[in-house]
Scaffold this motif. Structure first.
Motif, PDB file in Angstrom:
ATOM      1  N   HIS B 203       0.813  -1.221   0.000  1.00 10.10           N
ATOM      2  CA  HIS B 203       0.000   0.000   0.000  1.00 10.10           C
ATOM      3  C   HIS B 203       0.847   1.272   0.000  1.00 10.10           C
ATOM      4  O   HIS B 203       0.392   2.311  -0.456  1.00 10.10           O
ATOM      5  CB  HIS B 203      -0.929   0.021   1.219  1.00 10.10           C
ATOM      6  CG  HIS B 203      -2.044  -0.984   1.121  1.00 10.10           C
ATOM      7  ND1 HIS B 203      -1.873  -2.303   1.439  1.00 10.10           N
ATOM      8  CD2 HIS B 203      -3.323  -0.862   0.696  1.00 10.10           C
ATOM      9  CE1 HIS B 203      -3.005  -2.954   1.248  1.00 10.10           C
ATOM     10  NE2 HIS B 203      -3.908  -2.107   0.796  1.00 10.10           N
ATOM     11  N   TRP B 209       1.936  -1.234  -5.683  1.00  8.26           N
ATOM     12  CA  TRP B 209       0.490  -1.003  -5.772  1.00  8.26           C
ATOM     13  C   TRP B 209      -0.005  -1.229  -7.204  1.00  8.26           C
ATOM     14  O   TRP B 209      -1.020  -1.868  -7.440  1.00  8.26           O
ATOM     15  CB  TRP B 209       0.163   0.420  -5.294  1.00  8.26           C
ATOM     16  CG  TRP B 209      -1.294   0.711  -5.230  1.00  8.26           C
ATOM     17  CD1 TRP B 209      -1.972   1.648  -5.944  1.00  8.26           C
ATOM     18  CD2 TRP B 209      -2.263   0.064  -4.406  1.00  8.26           C
ATOM     19  NE1 TRP B 209      -3.297   1.620  -5.619  1.00  8.26           N
ATOM     20  CE2 TRP B 209      -3.507   0.655  -4.676  1.00  8.26           C
ATOM     21  CE3 TRP B 209      -2.211  -0.966  -3.472  1.00  8.26           C
ATOM     22  CZ2 TRP B 209      -4.680   0.248  -4.048  1.00  8.26           C
ATOM     23  CZ3 TRP B 209      -3.378  -1.361  -2.846  1.00  8.26           C
ATOM     24  CH2 TRP B 209      -4.581  -0.762  -3.137  1.00  8.26           C
ATOM     25  N   TYR B 244      -9.434   0.078  -3.944  1.00  8.49           N
ATOM     26  CA  TYR B 244      -8.264   0.234  -4.826  1.00  8.49           C
ATOM     27  C   TYR B 244      -8.301   1.617  -5.499  1.00  8.49           C
ATOM     28  O   TYR B 244      -7.298   2.322  -5.555  1.00  8.49           O
ATOM     29  CB  TYR B 244      -8.227  -0.866  -5.887  1.00  8.49           C
ATOM     30  CG  TYR B 244      -6.920  -0.884  -6.651  1.00  8.49           C
ATOM     31  CD1 TYR B 244      -5.850  -1.663  -6.217  1.00  8.49           C
ATOM     32  CD2 TYR B 244      -6.735  -0.083  -7.778  1.00  8.49           C
ATOM     33  CE1 TYR B 244      -4.636  -1.653  -6.887  1.00  8.49           C
ATOM     34  CE2 TYR B 244      -5.525  -0.059  -8.449  1.00  8.49           C
ATOM     35  CZ  TYR B 244      -4.485  -0.852  -7.998  1.00  8.49           C
ATOM     36  OH  TYR B 244      -3.277  -0.830  -8.660  1.00  8.49           O
ATOM     37  N   VAL B 247      -7.470   4.333  -2.848  1.00  2.43           N
ATOM     38  CA  VAL B 247      -6.035   4.380  -2.511  1.00  2.43           C
ATOM     39  C   VAL B 247      -5.251   4.999  -3.670  1.00  2.43           C
ATOM     40  O   VAL B 247      -4.342   5.814  -3.462  1.00  2.43           O
ATOM     41  CB  VAL B 247      -5.502   2.968  -2.159  1.00  2.43           C
ATOM     42  CG1 VAL B 247      -3.992   2.981  -1.942  1.00  2.43           C
ATOM     43  CG2 VAL B 247      -6.186   2.430  -0.907  1.00  2.43           C
ATOM     44  N   THR B 248      -5.632   4.649  -4.893  1.00  8.05           N
ATOM     45  CA  THR B 248      -4.955   5.220  -6.072  1.00  8.05           C
ATOM     46  C   THR B 248      -5.161   6.741  -6.116  1.00  8.05           C
ATOM     47  O   THR B 248      -4.215   7.497  -6.380  1.00  8.05           O
ATOM     48  CB  THR B 248      -5.496   4.574  -7.365  1.00  8.05           C
ATOM     49  OG1 THR B 248      -5.407   3.159  -7.216  1.00  8.05           O
ATOM     50  CG2 THR B 248      -4.704   4.998  -8.582  1.00  8.05           C
ATOM     51  N   TRP B 251      -2.917   8.321  -3.778  1.00 14.22           N
ATOM     52  CA  TRP B 251      -1.550   8.383  -4.287  1.00 14.22           C
ATOM     53  C   TRP B 251      -1.358   9.561  -5.237  1.00 14.22           C
ATOM     54  O   TRP B 251      -0.247  10.036  -5.424  1.00 14.22           O
ATOM     55  CB  TRP B 251      -1.191   7.074  -5.014  1.00 14.22           C
ATOM     56  CG  TRP B 251      -0.517   6.100  -4.098  1.00 14.22           C
ATOM     57  CD1 TRP B 251      -1.001   4.897  -3.676  1.00 14.22           C
ATOM     58  CD2 TRP B 251       0.759   6.256  -3.484  1.00 14.22           C
ATOM     59  NE1 TRP B 251      -0.106   4.299  -2.823  1.00 14.22           N
ATOM     60  CE2 TRP B 251       0.989   5.120  -2.686  1.00 14.22           C
ATOM     61  CE3 TRP B 251       1.724   7.268  -3.496  1.00 14.22           C
ATOM     62  CZ2 TRP B 251       2.141   4.954  -1.937  1.00 14.22           C
ATOM     63  CZ3 TRP B 251       2.882   7.087  -2.748  1.00 14.22           C
ATOM     64  CH2 TRP B 251       3.089   5.938  -1.977  1.00 14.22           C
TER      65      TRP B 251
END
Lengths: 422, 269
Positions: B203, B209, B244, B247-248, B251
């Motif tokens: 993560h 990732w 997902y 979290v992306t 980022w």
């Protein structure tokens, strides 16, 4: 009244189950030994019991559906029984025990928990059997063909799918499993405590494991195609506690591990094609008589991995071999080192599998091959082959793809230029 | 003013010799490896050596180029005083950052478009070379995440040389060092601890990732092994897909927020 008539007519039309009137059990009971009972086409419900030497032969469209937990056909203590040309359904198909000279031919066994179960059989011949299990988890299914404590068995030309184990063999002496196809099951063929077994020309596809061989001695696995076994714990073939096994001329393609050897001895792996597997051969606690010779390894992520004992590699073709052949004798001048630190770690600690073919591991493996060439004693092929049976890959030009590519290039160059101008 | 900035940034980016060389290099290396691998090996579905090569070329090259060029771009602005000059125009800090971000993303999109175009065209001529949709998606995610990180590095570095070295350090840290550190830790700790550490690293390392995303979206999570069954099962579920995505997004968003904060801090000084 007219409406009721229509409804009744409709119900009559959609009702496909018409029970046949022929009483098979009565015919069996009356038959003399050696008799042939021809069962007319139709749908029969019941649990037949055969205890004498007879042939049950169906016509096209003969179907026997088992009632409850009992099998559609139970064969007990009989010699020379043949079941031929019919469809069986229900929870269990055929259960046979204490039989000699049993032949099962041209059978379709659909939606069953377990299709064929044979115990204490001798001279059993099963051929052209189509088995389709149910759509459920493997733990809730039975086996396709299960054979226990028997000898001289042949299972051939059968197609099995969606069962627990396609062909389950336990404590059998002398069995030939050939030209079968097993798909979408837990194990394609599962040998346990068996001696003198042969698996020839079978196709195993998309099972958890294609061939599971455990506590068995004297087995030949030849000319099989073992593909697409990619589950978490899947393997093309897994041999556990096996003595004297020959694996030859098999094609092992796209499996998580093509062949996994555990605690086995005298295993000969020769003339097989290993293509595009994550790991081609994995060995733990394998004796020094185990040899991997004259195989072709193409496109596998890891060729071989093992514990400290390793196994012997000899005269194989490896597509990632970078040595030269100055003597021009078809054998590389420097040894091929299959061992990689990462592969060995993965054997010791399965969590490392996470890193398989990651950028860091690719770099590590390249360094490994440069550094450890002379230092290794396991998984080193002193005589790697440089030539293989060359087959020319068919080239199919794809104009649409070519034009699309051209469009991408031109438009991006145009956009680039436009970006510069503005 | 905002669109002018984007155009200006894009123009500068595309004019840069470095960018042009990177474009050529990426196209050449990417195309050669993909075409050679796919021509040499049988066409098989699933995770094979050729898909691994595809993935690794993407993860090796693209982050390296984006991090170096992206970070040097913003650091260069600060170093040369261009950023100070821009502040005299009616333009907010956020607009500057987003302009920079969009320009870098567009420039790299053009580079990968050329590379993909060459792969497709050659594939069409030679046959047997395909460009899976998942790789295209992964490339877009890679550009989105690493451009954001590049800006953050540039904001920290302030000089081009420092930005370059910092980018290289971070690139090697994400690509190699973090994995090697985990592998080394794995030799002294129990398997279940290593498994948990790996999930954490998955993560907090954008390279991992993206790689993890490849396995999830191609439904090949079994490659990662049975030890990761629970985490892969979760991410393969609809909720997992949402997580997902979130979290992306983090980022992308967090490094941009960090960049804004750093630039604000710099202004105050």
């Amino acid at each position: 009244m007219k409406k009721i008539g229509c409804v009744l007519l409709f119900l009559l039309c959609i009702s496909s189950t018409a029970y046949a009137k022929f009483d098979i059990q009565e015919a069996i009971d009356r038959a003399e030994p050696g008799a042939v009972i021809n069962i007319p086409a139709g749908y029969y419900k019941g649990n037949l019991i055969v205890t004498k030497n007879i042939t049950l032969r169906g016509e096209k469209g003969t179907e026997i559906a088992a009632v409850g937990e009992k099998p559609a056909i139970r064969i007990e203590g009989a010699d020379a029984v043949m079941i031929d040309n019919m469809t069986l359904s229900g929870k269990k198909g055929i259960v046979a025990s204490e039989v000699e000279g049993l032949a099962l031919r041209q059978l379709k066994i659909n939606d069953v928990h377990s299709a064929v179960h044979i115990q204490h059989g001798e001279n059993v011949h099963i051929q052209h059997v189509e088995i389709v299990g149910t759509q459920a988890h493997y733990s809730k299914k039975g086996n396709g063909i299960a054979i226990y404590q028997s000898e001289k068995i042949v299972v051939e030309d059968s197609n099995i799918k969606h069962v627990q184990d396609g062909i389950y063999v336990e404590e059998v002496d002398g069995i030939v499993v050939q030209r079968n196809t097993v798909e979408n099951s837990r194990y394609g063929t599962h040998f346990m405590y068996t001696e003198n077994a042969k698996a020839l020309n079978n196709t195993y596809a998309s099972n958890v494991t294609g061939l599971m061989v455990m506590m068995t001695s004297g087995i030949t696995i030849k000319d099989n195609v073992v593909i697409h076994h990619n589950d978490m714990n899947g393997s093309g073939a897994l041999l556990y506690d096996v003595q004297r096994a020959d694996l030859a001329f098999n094609t092992m393609k796209n499996n998580r591990t093509a062949i996994a050897l555990q605690k086995s001895a005298e295993v000969q792996i020769m003339h097989n094609h290993f293509q595009m597997n994550q790991t081609a051969i994995e060995g733990t606690k394998v004796d020094d008589q185990t040899v991997v010779e004259n195989n072709q390894f193409t496109g596998n992520i890891l060729t071989a991995r093992s514990d400290q004992q390793g196994y012997r590699l000899s005269s194989n073709y490896y597509d990632d071999y970078v040595g030269t052949d100055l003597k021009n004798n078809g054998t590389g001048d420097v040894p091929y080192v299959a061992v990689s630190s990462f592969g060995q770690w993965m054997v010791q600690q399965p969590v490392y599998q996470y890193f398989v073919a990651s950028p860091s591991v690719v770099l590590l493996t390249s360094l490994d091959q440069q550094i450890n060439k002379s230092a290794r004693t396991v998984l080193v092929d002193e005589t790697p082959k440089l030539m293989k049976d060359q087959s020319v890959k068919k080239v199919d030009m794809d104009i649409a793809q070519f034009l699309l590519g051209l469009f991408f290039i031109l438009s991006s160059v145009w956009l680039w230029k436009r970006g510069l101008m503005e | 003013m905002y669109s002018m900035l984007i155009k200006l940034e894009l123009k500068q980016m595309l004019r840069s010799r470095w960018m042009q060389l990177v474009g050529l290099l990426f196209t050449f290396v990417f195309t050669s490896i993909i075409v050679i691998q796919q021509m040499a090996l049988p066409d098989v579905e699933g995770f094979t050596r050729q898909t691994a090569s595809f993935l690794n070329v993407l993860l090796f090259l693209l982050p390296l180029f984006i991090l170096t060029i992206g970070s040097m771009s913003i650091a260069g602005d600060i170093e040369t005083g261009w950023f100070s000059l821009l502040k005299t125009y009616p333009m907010t800090r956020k607009q500057y950052i987003f302009g920079k971000y969009l320009a870098t993303v567009i420039a790299f999109l053009l580079i990968v478009m050329v590379a993909f175009g060459v792969v497709l065209a050659l594939g069409g001529l030679l046959g047997g070379v395909r460009l899976p949709f998942i790789f295209i998606s992964l490339t877009l995610l890679c550009i989105a995440i690493f451009t954001s990180l590049a800006l953050a590095i540039g904001a920290v570095a302030k000089t081009r040389l420092f930005a370059l070295s910092l980018s290289l350090v971070l690139w090697s840290f994400f690509l190699l060092l973090l994995s090697y550190a985990l592998m080394a830790i794995g030799t002294v700790v129990a398997g279940h601890i290593l498994q948990k550490l790996t999930i954490i690293v998955m993560h907090i390392n954008p390279v991992e990732w993206l790689r993890f995303g490849y396995f999830i979206f191609t439904k090949q999570a079994s490659v990662l092994g049975p030890s990761f069954y629970n985490v892969t099962a979760f991410y393969a579920s609809p909720l997992g897909y949402v997580v997902y995505g979130l979290v992306t997004c983090l980022w992308v968003a967090l490094p941009l927020a960090f960049t804004a904060r750093r630039l604000k801090k710099g202004e105050k000084r």
